[in-house]
Design an enzyme around this catalytic site. Structure first.
Site, mmCIF file in Angstrom:
data_model
loop_
_atom_site.group_PDB
_atom_site.id
_atom_site.type_symbol
_atom_site.label_atom_id
_atom_site.label_comp_id
_atom_site.label_asym_id
_atom_site.label_seq_id
_atom_site.Cartn_x
_atom_site.Cartn_y
_atom_site.Cartn_z
ATOM 1 C CG HIS A 1 -4.769 5.584 -0.879
ATOM 2 N ND1 HIS A 1 -3.606 5.682 -0.108
ATOM 3 C CD2 HIS A 1 -4.682 5.423 -2.320
ATOM 4 C CE1 HIS A 1 -2.473 5.555 -1.108
ATOM 5 N NE2 HIS A 1 -3.099 5.478 -2.346
ATOM 6 C CG ASP A 2 -4.034 2.011 -2.914
ATOM 7 O OD1 ASP A 2 -5.031 2.082 -3.462
ATOM 8 O OD2 ASP A 2 -2.708 2.210 -3.350
ATOM 9 C CE LYS B 1 -3.942 -0.923 -5.501
ATOM 10 N NZ LYS B 1 -2.559 0.061 -5.967
ATOM 11 C CG HIS C 1 -8.201 -0.871 -4.940
ATOM 12 N ND1 HIS C 1 -8.004 -0.647 -6.256
ATOM 13 C CD2 HIS C 1 -7.693 0.148 -4.020
ATOM 14 C CE1 HIS C 1 -7.519 0.857 -6.329
ATOM 15 N NE2 HIS C 1 -7.361 1.190 -5.034
ATOM 16 C CG HIS D 1 -8.467 6.376 -3.462
ATOM 17 N ND1 HIS D 1 -9.196 5.271 -3.019
ATOM 18 C CD2 HIS D 1 -7.588 6.146 -4.088
ATOM 19 C CE1 HIS D 1 -8.213 4.233 -3.453
ATOM 20 N NE2 HIS D 1 -7.421 4.522 -3.990
ATOM 21 C CG HIS D 2 -8.858 5.022 -7.855
ATOM 22 N ND1 HIS D 2 -7.758 5.477 -8.278
ATOM 23 C CD2 HIS D 2 -8.354 4.074 -7.110
ATOM 24 C CE1 HIS D 2 -6.677 4.931 -7.911
ATOM 25 N NE2 HIS D 2 -7.169 3.919 -7.267
ATOM 26 C CG ASP E 1 -3.304 7.104 -5.617
ATOM 27 O OD1 ASP E 1 -2.130 6.480 -5.260
ATOM 28 O OD2 ASP E 1 -4.193 6.424 -6.339
#
Length: 200
Positions: free
Chosen positions: A69-70, A73, A98, A122-123, A151
């Site tokens: 998911h990250d 970054k 990101h 996801h954000h 998260d």
């Protein structure tokens, strides 16, 4: 991802789980905070997906997407990613890129591109005030709604450069008061009901 099933990621003798581990390790080397974060979020997302009684393939998709998911970054400058203080408005806008960077990375692989929307969104917030597109409610992919909760739990209960980790009790209350606001109320309520399993 040591609890994974198949999800069509072993073809032609190539172990894609191993490749994913390598990709995440590269991110861990760039951002010390993420070391372990992706694994913990992935483990929580797996547990929560199983509690929702999703089918095997969907569980595996969400499990792997949570692990990645990250990954976007990687494209965020170190000066922003590793800043020990709170980010400025301009730095925060940079950090918010990101999910899209991560989705773009996954779209390059025919084996991983079906995970890109989970990573991209996801954000997002259940009330429509998230990013990058302000999706609302069930417009947000199920996997993204699951990962959003996991998260947040790990982020709140981890030390950051600008604050110490919050307690699990504080985190529980934050999730509870944001049901239907930041988080899917049904998935969030299930997470709270099985809090001990998610936060062991």
């Amino acid at each position: 991802m040591n609890r994974g099933s198949e999800f069509k990621l072993c073809t032609g003798g190539i172990d894609y789980h191993e490749i994913i581990e390598c990709i995440v390790s590269a991110l861990d080397a760039k951002d010390p905070y993420t070391a372990g974060h992706s694994q913990r979020v992935s483990d929580m997302a797996l547990t929560l997906s199983e509690l929702l009684e999703l089918d095997k393939d969907e569980i595996e998709k969400i499990h792997i997407a949570a692990h990645l998911h990250d990954i976007g970054k990687i494209g965020v400058p170190d000066s922003v990613l590793n800043k020990p203080d709170k980010l400025s408005e301009a730095e925060w806008e940079c950090m918010k890129k990101h999910p899209r960077i991560g989705a773009d990375i996954l779209s390059k692989s025919r084996h991983l591109k079906e995970l890109k929307d989970i990573v991209l969104y996801h954000h997002e917030r259940f009330d429509g005030n998230g990013y990058p597109e302000g999706l609302k409610g069930e417009e947000i992919p199920l996997g993204a709604r699951i990962i959003a909760i996991c998260d947040s739990i790990d982020t709140m209960t981890s030390d950051r450069g600008y604050r110490s980790a919050y307690s699990l009790k504080h985190c529980y209350k934050e999730i509870e008061k944001n049901l239907g606001i930041m988080y899917d109320p049904v998935i969030g309520a299930l997470a709270l009901k099985h809090w001990g399993r998610l936060t062991f």
